[in-house]
Write an enzyme that holds these catalytic residues in place. Sequence first.
Site, PDB file in Angstrom:
ATOM      1  N   ARG A 183      28.027   0.322 -26.560  1.00  0.00           N
ATOM      2  CA  ARG A 183      26.909   1.213 -26.272  1.00  0.00           C
ATOM      3  C   ARG A 183      26.607   1.170 -24.785  1.00  0.00           C
ATOM      4  NH1 ARG A 183      21.199   2.401 -28.131  1.00  0.00           N
ATOM      5  NH2 ARG A 183      20.398   3.399 -26.279  1.00  0.00           N
ATOM      6  N   ASP A 195      23.196   3.253 -32.185  1.00  0.00           N
ATOM      7  CA  ASP A 195      21.805   2.953 -31.871  1.00  0.00           C
ATOM      8  C   ASP A 195      21.276   2.121 -33.035  1.00  0.00           C
ATOM      9  OD1 ASP A 195      19.507   3.023 -30.430  1.00  0.00           O
ATOM     10  OD2 ASP A 195      18.972   5.077 -30.908  1.00  0.00           O
TER      11      ASP A 195
END
Length: 199
Positions: free
Chosen positions: A115, A127
């Site tokens: 990420r 996420d």
Amino acid sequence: MNQAASDPTVQPVPASVVEQVDAADVTLSNPKQAVISLGSNLGNRLETLQGAVDLLEDTPGLRVKAVSPVYETEPWGVEPGSQPSYFNAVVVVRTTLPPSSLLERGQAIEEAFHRVREERWGPRTIDVDIVSYADMVSDDPALTLPHPRAHERAFVLVPWHDVQPEAQLPGRGAVAELLAGVGDGTVHARADLELRLPE
């Protein structure tokens, strides 16, 4: 002659440590429920979501109890069509980890999937957000509980309602009522996709 008795490095375990261990054992028999939101809009989105679920299950002191259906959602807060759509899901876990450790684990999972945090509302491989932890309400800037925008996000409320129709968002009320206020028109069920509950 007893080797341990003559070994100066062997010390009795301090009473305070014993108390901490005993307290931890009590905690282990009293896990807390946490709700975690997952989203991905880069790479193999379904595979990434499943990988995140599996890594959560592999976390000591944590058990995945429920995994929602997968929903597809347009990115939030950006120009339409400027990013791929998201796959979203909600995971309900039971854990003996405190919220801070659960947050660290979520961030480690994000890092495991590379990420990158370059821009707000930017695309991301994964996420991992803590939506709620037990009935805790906290305005700690490091981890606000419940998640400060969960009550207005259909991509959190819809899948959560699927797995826990009677759920309550601490300080905000019933998920069903919050969902009725937000509407579910922005999320689309992907009945052709499924996340496995870890065995």
